[in-house]
Design a protein around this motif. Sequence first.
Motif, short mmCIF file in Angstrom:
data_model
loop_
_atom_site.label_atom_id
_atom_site.label_comp_id
_atom_site.label_asym_id
_atom_site.label_seq_id
_atom_site.Cartn_x
_atom_site.Cartn_y
_atom_site.Cartn_z
N GLU A 31 63.29 -14.56 26.45
CA GLU A 31 62.00 -15.16 26.97
C GLU A 31 62.46 -16.98 26.44
N CYS A 32 62.47 -17.76 27.41
CA CYS A 32 62.88 -19.16 27.01
C CYS A 32 61.91 -20.17 27.51
N PHE A 33 61.57 -21.15 26.81
CA PHE A 33 60.72 -22.48 27.13
C PHE A 33 61.79 -23.29 27.66
N LEU A 34 61.41 -23.83 29.04
CA LEU A 34 62.23 -24.78 29.55
C LEU A 34 61.64 -26.12 29.01
N VAL A 35 62.37 -27.03 28.59
CA VAL A 35 62.11 -28.01 27.57
C VAL A 35 61.58 -29.25 28.67
N ASP A 36 62.30 -29.29 30.00
CA ASP A 36 61.88 -30.15 31.08
C ASP A 36 60.78 -29.87 32.05
N TYR A 37 60.22 -28.59 31.92
CA TYR A 37 59.43 -28.24 32.99
C TYR A 37 58.16 -27.84 32.21
N GLY A 38 58.24 -27.54 30.91
CA GLY A 38 57.07 -27.04 30.24
C GLY A 38 56.48 -25.73 30.58
N LYS A 39 57.42 -24.96 30.91
CA LYS A 39 56.95 -23.47 31.20
C LYS A 39 57.97 -22.46 30.57
N TYR A 40 57.66 -21.07 30.52
CA TYR A 40 58.24 -20.09 29.90
C TYR A 40 58.65 -19.35 31.13
N THR A 41 59.82 -18.76 30.94
CA THR A 41 60.72 -17.76 31.80
C THR A 41 61.53 -16.91 31.22
N SER A 42 61.79 -15.75 31.71
CA SER A 42 62.64 -14.87 31.44
C SER A 42 64.16 -14.76 31.89
N VAL A 43 65.19 -14.72 31.27
CA VAL A 43 66.47 -14.95 31.83
C VAL A 43 67.37 -14.15 31.35
N LYS A 44 68.33 -13.48 32.21
CA LYS A 44 69.26 -12.50 31.62
C LYS A 44 70.07 -13.27 30.70
N SER A 45 70.88 -12.57 29.67
CA SER A 45 71.57 -13.24 28.77
C SER A 45 72.98 -13.88 29.28
N LYS A 46 73.42 -13.12 30.58
CA LYS A 46 74.65 -13.69 31.05
C LYS A 46 74.30 -15.11 31.78
N ASP A 47 73.17 -15.65 32.08
CA ASP A 47 72.62 -16.73 32.54
C ASP A 47 72.31 -17.70 31.64
N ILE A 48 72.71 -17.59 30.23
CA ILE A 48 72.72 -18.53 29.03
C ILE A 48 74.20 -19.17 28.79
N ARG A 49 74.14 -20.60 28.53
CA ARG A 49 75.24 -21.21 28.22
C ARG A 49 74.92 -22.13 27.28
N VAL A 50 75.75 -22.86 26.42
CA VAL A 50 75.87 -23.66 25.27
C VAL A 50 75.75 -24.92 26.02
N ALA A 51 74.93 -25.78 25.29
CA ALA A 51 74.55 -27.17 26.14
C ALA A 51 75.71 -28.00 25.46
N VAL A 52 76.10 -29.13 26.33
CA VAL A 52 77.14 -30.12 26.17
C VAL A 52 76.25 -31.10 25.22
#
Length: 86
Positions: A31-52
């Motif tokens: 469960e992630c909080f999108l910091v630019d959209y102000g909403k919570y969403t569920s994401v699969k672990s394969k769809d997570i990356r390290v930010a530059v």
Amino acid sequence: QLCVVFCEELKCWCRAVVNSIMCCADHYQTECFLVDYGKYTSVKSKDIRVAVEKFVQIPYRAKKCRLYCTKPVTLRVNLCEDTAKI
């Protein structure tokens, strides 16, 4: 820690903060909080990356907040009389 996730609903990559991780049958769901959209969403672990680093330094467009010193009200709706009162 800020990361980048692919949001299926928005069909794009977004900056997010991971709130919780749950184990599913064949993958991990976060469960992630999108910091630019102000909403919570569920994401699969394969769809997570390290930010530059430069991507992390951009200010957030949304912030978590709470209302302070507010009193909740109850709206009572009477469908038979077609009225509403607070």
